[in-house]
Design an enzyme around this catalytic site. Structure first.
Site, PDB file in Angstrom:
ATOM      1  N   ASP A  22       0.951  -1.408   0.147  1.00 34.67           N
ATOM      2  CA  ASP A  22       0.188  -0.040   0.211  1.00 34.67           C
ATOM      3  C   ASP A  22       0.772   1.577   0.311  1.00 34.67           C
ATOM      4  O   ASP A  22       1.421   1.346   0.862  1.00 34.67           O
ATOM      5  CB  ASP A  22      -0.774   0.169   1.271  1.00 34.67           C
ATOM      6  CG  ASP A  22      -1.688   0.857   1.211  1.00 34.67           C
ATOM      7  OD1 ASP A  22      -2.154   1.902   0.542  1.00 34.67           O
ATOM      8  OD2 ASP A  22      -2.633   1.131   2.002  1.00 34.67           O
ATOM      9  N   ASP A 116      -3.006   2.552  -6.806  1.00 32.38           N
ATOM     10  CA  ASP A 116      -1.216   2.167  -5.132  1.00 32.38           C
ATOM     11  C   ASP A 116      -1.505   1.068  -4.511  1.00 32.38           C
ATOM     12  O   ASP A 116      -0.974   1.833  -3.489  1.00 32.38           O
ATOM     13  CB  ASP A 116      -1.496   3.694  -4.608  1.00 32.38           C
ATOM     14  CG  ASP A 116      -3.129   4.150  -3.833  1.00 32.38           C
ATOM     15  OD1 ASP A 116      -3.584   3.341  -4.180  1.00 32.38           O
ATOM     16  OD2 ASP A 116      -3.283   4.858  -2.228  1.00 32.38           O
ATOM     17  N   GLU A 117      -1.866  -0.156  -4.211  1.00 30.08           N
ATOM     18  CA  GLU A 117      -2.600  -1.068  -3.802  1.00 30.08           C
ATOM     19  C   GLU A 117      -2.325  -2.307  -4.453  1.00 30.08           C
ATOM     20  O   GLU A 117      -3.601  -2.206  -5.688  1.00 30.08           O
ATOM     21  CB  GLU A 117      -4.229  -0.564  -3.036  1.00 30.08           C
ATOM     22  CG  GLU A 117      -3.981  -1.912  -1.682  1.00 30.08           C
ATOM     23  CD  GLU A 117      -5.556  -0.787  -1.114  1.00 30.08           C
ATOM     24  OE1 GLU A 117      -5.295  -1.819   0.392  1.00 30.08           O
ATOM     25  OE2 GLU A 117      -6.278  -0.670  -1.041  1.00 30.08           O
TER      26      GLU A 117
END
Length: 367
Positions: A22, A116-117
């Site tokens: 993350d 983003d993850e």
């Protein structure tokens, strides 16, 4: 993590090695990286206008309670020195692709959740690194070296615990939840901290006397199914540290949707259009965050007597922009006017999704 084996549902199976990566305050961190004047200051990515919404907040802003999805006026009230920056989604997408290339050096089993993850299954990693925590460390080091950005990581034997672990040492840290730790780690956790349990479900659990993982673990499977439907079994097992969902490479959601129930029923076209706009905004923000685009727009209308109708329209190529999505949605509503009854709820969804890296020709809609 070792190559130990564990018993989950009566069968012995190899322990998987799952990493949840993350990025830390991704959009805001990119803006601070690219503009040195923003470093160390409270930054919100999003619109500063009255109807604007925070898409991401720097850690300096989070200290004041600023968070994503918060109305911009509320964020500014909580943090008067907050600096708003317009989002640059093409930049974020390019960095996200760069990060995924780093993931791919270690495993082909990558499940992106957003720009983003992502989850990674490194049970058999391409570098032959024995310990998953060392894989995570190497990935984080290379992300930092190549992008200048920080990532946090959670390492465990399933997705649920890996997600919990990545939040445990944020920002710029990592944490391992081993098979020996898993059940006890979950026991002490408030149910509101469980990934997948939102405020409404948390409140319902509290009303039933379920406040922690231990409380949930004390319930029978029948009780959980009776009170929480299909999700009951999932809650039952994660309270025991068990989650058998595999990491799915190239996972793409089938649809994205948003809906709202009105405090007073509506019937005027202009009022309904005004109510649709924030729903369109929410759906499009998700499209931008994930990089996905869709071809089919669906309008959901629930009348005051709870009758529900849906109307859909499919385009030959993905919807290219937020204004196009609004035009399609309002066109579906216009066809139904005048409505036979007052409206209690409106919903908008976009389906037939595909990855945003595919070509996105501009569309001209004739409605």
């Amino acid at each position: 993590m070792s190559d130990a084996r564990c018993t989950v549902t009566g069968e012995t199976s190899p322990v998987r090695k799952i990493i949840h990566i993350d990025m830390d305050a991704f959009y805001a961190s990119v803006e601070q990286r690219d503009n040195p004047e923003l470093r160390g200051k409270p930054v919100a990515v999003g619109g500063s206008a009255e109807r604007g919404v925070v898409a991401a907040a720097s850690y300096e802003a989070r200290k004041f309670g600023v968070r994503s999805a918060m109305p911009s006026v509320t964020a500014k009230r909580q943090c008067p020195d907050l600096i708003f920056v317009r989002p640059r989604f093409e930049v974020y997408k390019a960095i996200s692709r760069q990060i995924r290339e780093i993931f791919a050096e270690h495993t082909p089993i990558i499940e992106p959740l957003s720009l983003d993850e992502a989850y990674l299954d490194v049970t058999e990693n391409l570098q032959g690194i024995p310990l998953a925590r060392d894989v995570a460390l190497r990935i984080r080091e290379k992300i930092k070296a190549e992008t200048g950005l920080n990532a946090s990581a959670g390492i465990s034997y399933n997705k649920f615990l890996a997600k919990l672990a990545s939040d445990h040492r944020k920002p710029n840290g990592q944490f391992v939840i081993s098979p020996e730790m898993g059940p006890a780690f979950v026991e002490a956790l408030p149910v509101g901290k469980f990934h997948g349990i939102g405020p409404a479900t948390s409140a319902k659990m509290n009303a039933l006397g379920i406040f922690t993982g231990r409380d949930m673990r004390n319930q029978t499977l029948e009780f959980m199914n009776a009170n929480f439907g299909k999700a009951g079994a999932y809650y039952y097992w994660i309270s025991r540290g068990v989650d058998e969902r595999p990491v799915r490479a190239n996972r793409i959601r089938k649809s994205i949707g948003a809906e709202t129930t009105f405090q007073a029923d509506l019937d005027e076209f202009d009022a309904l259009v005004a109510a649709l706009k924030p729903l369109v905004d929410k759906v499009w923000r998700h499209c931008e965050a994930t990089g996905n685009r869709g071809r089919t727009v669906t309008l959901k209308i629930k009348f005051a007597d709870f009758e529900i109708i849906t109307r859909s329209r499919s385009a030959p190529t993905p919807v290219a922009g937020r204004d196009d999505l609004e035009r399609l949605t309002c066109g579906l509503l216009e066809v139904e006017m005048p409505l036979p009854k007052r409206v209690r709820l409106l919903g908008v969804s976009l389906s037939a999704l595909q990855d945003g890296d595919d070509p996105e020709p501009q569309l001209t809609f004739g409605i």
